[in-house]
Design an enzyme around this catalytic site. Structure first.
Site, PDB file in Angstrom:
ATOM      1  N   LYS A 283      13.343  14.460  35.465  1.00 17.60           N
ATOM      2  CA  LYS A 283      12.786  13.517  34.498  1.00 17.60           C
ATOM      3  C   LYS A 283      12.213  14.239  33.283  1.00 17.60           C
ATOM      4  CE  LYS A 283      10.363   9.335  33.717  1.00 17.60           C
ATOM      5  NZ  LYS A 283       9.807   8.116  34.263  1.00 17.60           N
TER       6      LYS A 283
ATOM      7  N   HIS B 111      16.616  -4.607  38.758  1.00 19.66           N
ATOM      8  CA  HIS B 111      15.546  -5.430  38.170  1.00 19.66           C
ATOM      9  C   HIS B 111      15.823  -6.915  38.384  1.00 19.66           C
ATOM     10  CE1 HIS B 111      13.650  -2.348  35.202  1.00 19.66           C
ATOM     11  NE2 HIS B 111      12.951  -2.462  36.321  1.00 19.66           N
TER      12      HIS B 111
ATOM     13  N   GLU C 299      13.960   6.248  43.984  1.00 24.34           N
ATOM     14  CA  GLU C 299      13.906   6.889  42.655  1.00 24.34           C
ATOM     15  C   GLU C 299      14.231   8.376  42.767  1.00 24.34           C
ATOM     16  OE1 GLU C 299      13.678   5.114  39.948  1.00 24.34           O
ATOM     17  OE2 GLU C 299      12.238   3.476  40.184  1.00 24.34           O
TER      18      GLU C 299
ATOM     19  N   GLU D  50      13.737   7.033  24.385  1.00 25.70           N
ATOM     20  CA  GLU D  50      14.924   6.354  24.916  1.00 25.70           C
ATOM     21  C   GLU D  50      15.921   5.917  23.845  1.00 25.70           C
ATOM     22  OE1 GLU D  50      14.020   4.014  28.413  1.00 25.70           O
ATOM     23  OE2 GLU D  50      15.809   2.801  28.074  1.00 25.70           O
TER      24      GLU D  50
ATOM     25  N   HIS E  11      10.086  -2.399  44.267  1.00 25.52           N
ATOM     26  CA  HIS E  11      10.862  -1.934  43.113  1.00 25.52           C
ATOM     27  C   HIS E  11      12.012  -1.008  43.543  1.00 25.52           C
ATOM     28  CE1 HIS E  11      11.701  -0.571  39.035  1.00 25.52           C
ATOM     29  NE2 HIS E  11      11.631   0.678  39.473  1.00 25.52           N
TER      30      HIS E  11
ATOM     31  N   LYS F 190       5.917   6.238  29.702  1.00 23.61           N
ATOM     32  CA  LYS F 190       6.156   4.799  29.522  1.00 23.61           C
ATOM     33  C   LYS F 190       4.979   4.064  30.147  1.00 23.61           C
ATOM     34  CE  LYS F 190      11.150   3.996  29.360  1.00 23.61           C
ATOM     35  NZ  LYS F 190      12.255   3.293  30.034  1.00 23.61           N
TER      36      LYS F 190
ATOM     37  N   ARG G 288      -7.558   2.421  19.810  1.00 23.11           N
ATOM     38  CA  ARG G 288      -6.317   3.023  19.280  1.00 23.11           C
ATOM     39  C   ARG G 288      -5.888   4.289  20.014  1.00 23.11           C
ATOM     40  NH1 ARG G 288      -8.925   1.582  14.516  1.00 23.11           N
ATOM     41  NH2 ARG G 288      -8.097  -0.355  13.673  1.00 23.11           N
TER      42      ARG G 288
ATOM     43  N   ASN H 249      17.684   4.867  33.802  1.00 25.20           N
ATOM     44  CA  ASN H 249      17.761   3.460  34.218  1.00 25.20           C
ATOM     45  C   ASN H 249      18.894   3.213  35.204  1.00 25.20           C
ATOM     46  OD1 ASN H 249      15.608   2.578  32.583  1.00 25.20           O
ATOM     47  ND2 ASN H 249      16.942   2.660  30.799  1.00 25.20           N
TER      48      ASN H 249
ATOM     49  N   ARG I  11      17.632   9.371  27.699  1.00 26.48           N
ATOM     50  CA  ARG I  11      16.613   8.785  28.580  1.00 26.48           C
ATOM     51  C   ARG I  11      17.133   7.529  29.262  1.00 26.48           C
ATOM     52  NH1 ARG I  11      10.024   8.555  28.104  1.00 26.48           N
ATOM     53  NH2 ARG I  11       9.765   7.648  30.176  1.00 26.48           N
TER      54      ARG I  11
ATOM     55  N   HIS J 281      18.980   0.267  37.624  1.00 32.13           N
ATOM     56  CA  HIS J 281      17.862  -0.618  37.295  1.00 32.13           C
ATOM     57  C   HIS J 281      18.276  -1.966  36.707  1.00 32.13           C
ATOM     58  CE1 HIS J 281      15.375   2.750  38.299  1.00 32.13           C
ATOM     59  NE2 HIS J 281      14.268   2.083  38.006  1.00 32.13           N
TER      60      HIS J 281
HETATM   61  P1  NAD Z   1       2.279  -0.006  43.164  1.00 23.54           P
HETATM   62  O1  NAD Z   1       1.372   0.764  42.298  1.00 23.54           O
HETATM   63  O2  NAD Z   1       2.236  -1.470  43.095  1.00 23.54           O
HETATM   64  O3  NAD Z   1       2.081   0.495  44.675  1.00 23.54           O
HETATM   65  C1  NAD Z   1       2.740  -0.139  45.717  1.00 23.54           C
HETATM   66  C2  NAD Z   1       1.745  -0.618  46.784  1.00 23.54           C
HETATM   67  O4  NAD Z   1       1.243   0.510  47.495  1.00 23.54           O
HETATM   68  C3  NAD Z   1       0.534  -1.336  46.210  1.00 23.54           C
HETATM   69  O5  NAD Z   1       0.177  -2.378  47.075  1.00 23.54           O
HETATM   70  C4  NAD Z   1      -0.541  -0.262  46.220  1.00 23.54           C
HETATM   71  O6  NAD Z   1      -1.829  -0.810  46.319  1.00 23.54           O
HETATM   72  C5  NAD Z   1      -0.185   0.522  47.449  1.00 23.54           C
HETATM   73  N1  NAD Z   1      -0.563   1.935  47.445  1.00 23.54           N
HETATM   74  C6  NAD Z   1      -0.467   2.808  46.421  1.00 23.54           C
HETATM   75  N2  NAD Z   1      -0.797   4.036  46.829  1.00 23.54           N
HETATM   76  C7  NAD Z   1      -1.143   3.939  48.129  1.00 23.54           C
HETATM   77  C8  NAD Z   1      -1.560   4.875  49.104  1.00 23.54           C
HETATM   78  N3  NAD Z   1      -1.646   6.189  48.825  1.00 23.54           N
HETATM   79  N4  NAD Z   1      -1.827   4.417  50.333  1.00 23.54           N
HETATM   80  C9  NAD Z   1      -1.690   3.103  50.642  1.00 23.54           C
HETATM   81  N5  NAD Z   1      -1.281   2.173  49.777  1.00 23.54           N
HETATM   82  C10 NAD Z   1      -1.005   2.593  48.528  1.00 23.54           C
HETATM   83  O7  NAD Z   1       3.795   0.345  42.877  1.00 23.54           O
HETATM   84  P2  NAD Z   1       4.717   1.617  42.866  1.00 23.54           P
HETATM   85  O8  NAD Z   1       5.786   1.336  43.833  1.00 23.54           O
HETATM   86  O9  NAD Z   1       3.996   2.903  42.953  1.00 23.54           O
HETATM   87  O10 NAD Z   1       5.284   1.483  41.385  1.00 23.54           O
HETATM   88  C11 NAD Z   1       5.935   0.321  40.934  1.00 23.54           C
HETATM   89  C12 NAD Z   1       5.503   0.045  39.530  1.00 23.54           C
HETATM   90  O11 NAD Z   1       5.807   1.176  38.726  1.00 23.54           O
HETATM   91  C13 NAD Z   1       6.198  -1.136  38.904  1.00 23.54           C
HETATM   92  O12 NAD Z   1       5.266  -1.893  38.197  1.00 23.54           O
HETATM   93  C14 NAD Z   1       7.208  -0.495  37.964  1.00 23.54           C
HETATM   94  O13 NAD Z   1       7.490  -1.314  36.860  1.00 23.54           O
HETATM   95  C15 NAD Z   1       6.482   0.741  37.561  1.00 23.54           C
HETATM   96  N6  NAD Z   1       7.357   1.843  37.131  1.00 23.54           N
HETATM   97  C16 NAD Z   1       7.059   2.453  35.973  1.00 23.54           C
HETATM   98  C17 NAD Z   1       7.820   3.515  35.536  1.00 23.54           C
HETATM   99  C18 NAD Z   1       7.459   4.217  34.275  1.00 23.54           C
HETATM  100  O14 NAD Z   1       8.210   5.093  33.831  1.00 23.54           O
HETATM  101  N7  NAD Z   1       6.334   3.912  33.682  1.00 23.54           N
HETATM  102  C19 NAD Z   1       8.892   3.964  36.303  1.00 23.54           C
HETATM  103  C20 NAD Z   1       9.159   3.325  37.505  1.00 23.54           C
HETATM  104  C21 NAD Z   1       8.374   2.262  37.909  1.00 23.54           C
HETATM  105 ZN    ZN Z   2      12.328   2.466  38.639  1.00 25.21          ZN
END
Ligand code: NAD
Ligand code: ZN
Length: 355
Positions: A222, A247, A181, A232, A260, A139, A118, A240, A236, A243
């Site tokens: 942010k 998306h 972003e 949101e 992304h 999130k 929990r 988006n 908030r 997005h």
């Molecule tokens: P990710 O974590 O998949 O990283 C992208 C790629 O880079 C992966 O292959 C990872 O292994 C690699 N990587 C990460 N750090 C590295 C480093 N320092 N050196 C080499 N390789 C590295 O994705 P991302 O682009 O960081 O984030 C996308 C994800 O975040 C999606 O799932 C999206 O839905 C989510 N997201 C969440 C929020 C939120 O508010 N929670 C906001 C935006 C995006």
């Molecule tokens: Zn995003």
């Protein structure tokens, strides 16, 4: 540099800078002192490129769990595997999770932390540019076969430690993705900053100092929004921007092929075209933005891989969609977002214009 996030449910600091891991972790002594176990969740890419630096600068003992990289780590299977790992390690309510990776690791680890017994504490240690966004604001989510991020929780971390050193091993694609972003944060908050970005260096070649300033600025934008509206209900939603259409492209392409942020960049352009009609954004600006995006290598050709009908299926799955009507975040002027319902017919018209 420290940026406080005073969310309604929980307050914490984002510490950002180069080479700060050890110092920032040590400063969290009060948090680590009350934990019985530390579990580091990371992915195989992050671990293979950053293991050495992490080991050299993380001063506590920990249990390590390396997960598959990318969206795969946000699957139910992996969620289950990680919970099993925590149970096998005999983690308790006093155990703490470190989310060491990009947005995917952060979202998964956050949701694990939110639900294990929990809720247990967790610290975000982001390693991508994109994660300046995802690691802040609470999130957390995993994916369902019927939709991305559909199963999740609002759950704030206890701290965010953002050491820029980790960004050195990112591919150009991931830098580009993350910078989208940053650009989004600029578009919803600050016209002057947008100008600086559009006139500045290639997003993949920014001087380190500029990059750190931009990331801190984005986090500040942010944090300010999350402080006003953690769950949101209102402002908030502005985060988006880009997005809804983004998306749809990302999902239609199959996650990973278009990153992304690359998809978000296409979504931002789509949003600007809509904003010309519902707001006061002028077409000259949209053209400059397109030129900037193309020069910086954003993959606009992805749009041609799908028909509007194919994208519609995904557009209607958007969490903001309301009985067939789509809700978009648009800009009245640069820096001034608002939410607008848009009929599908209009969406198609803009889609044609984008192509
Ligand atoms: P990710 O974590 O998949 O990283 C992208 C790629 O880079 C992966 O292959 C990872 O292994 C690699 N990587 C990460 N750090 C590295 C480093 N320092 N050196 C080499 N390789 C590295 O994705 P991302 O682009 O960081 O984030 C996308 C994800 O975040 C999606 O799932 C999206 O839905 C989510 N997201 C969440 C929020 C939120 O508010 N929670 C906001 C935006 C995006
Ligand atoms: Zn995003």
């Amino acid at each position: 540099m420290k940026i406080p996030v005073r969310a309604a449910s929980h307050s914490y600091d984002v510490t950002i800078g180069k080479g700060i891991l050890k110092e920032a972790v040590t400063a969290l002594n009060y948090l680590f002192a009350k934990t019985d176990k530390i579990v580091v969740l990371t992915d195989e890419n992050v671990w293979s490129s950053q293991q050495h630096y992490f080991e050299a600068n993380f001063p506590y003992e920990y249990h390590l769990h390396v997960m598959p990289a990318g969206e795969t780590c946000k699957s139910f299977e992996n969620y289950n595997a990680v919970q099993t790992f925590l149970l096998e390690q005999k983690c308790t309510r006093k155990s703490l999770i470190i989310a060491f990776g990009g947005g995917a690791v952060g979202d998964l680890a956050g949701f694990v932390a939110a639900t294990y017994m929990r809720g247990i504490p967790f610290v975000q240690v982001p390693t991508t540019i994109l994660a300046h966004d995802s690691a802040v604001g609470g999130k957390t989510a995993i994916n369902h076969a019927l939709g991305k991020n559909m199963i999740g929780a609002f759950y704030q971390p206890d701290a965010v430690i953002y050491d820029i050193t980790f960004l050195h091993s990112l591919s150009e694609k991931e830098v580009r993705s993350g910078m989208a972003e940053v650009i989004k944060h600029a578009l919803i908050s600050d016209a002057q900053w947008v100008e600086e970005l559009l006139e500045g260096d290639f997003v993949t070649k920014l001087p380190e100092e500029t990059l750190v300033n931009y990331l801190a600025h984005g986090i500040q934008v942010k944090a300010t929004i999350v402080e006003q509206d953690e769950t949101e209900q209102s402002v908030r939603k502005f985060l988006n921007l880009g997005h809804t259409y983004g998306h749809a492209i990302e999902a239609a392409a199959g996650y990973g092929r278009v990153a992304h942020g690359e998809a978000v960049m296409i979504g931002l352009l789509y949003t600007l075209l809509l904003s010309e009609q519902y707001g006061k954004v002028n077409h000259q600006f949209t053209k400059r933005f397109l030129h900037f995006a193309l020069e910086n290598g954003y993959p606009f050709e992805a749009v041609h891989d799908f028909t509007f009908e194919q994208l519609t299926e995904y557009l209607l799955k958007d969490k903001k969609a309301d009985y067939g009507q789509l809700q978009f975040v648009l800009l009245d002027t640069i820096g001034h977002p608002f939410v607008q319902k848009v009929e599908l017919e209009k969406c198609e018209q803009i889609d044609q214009q984008l192509r």
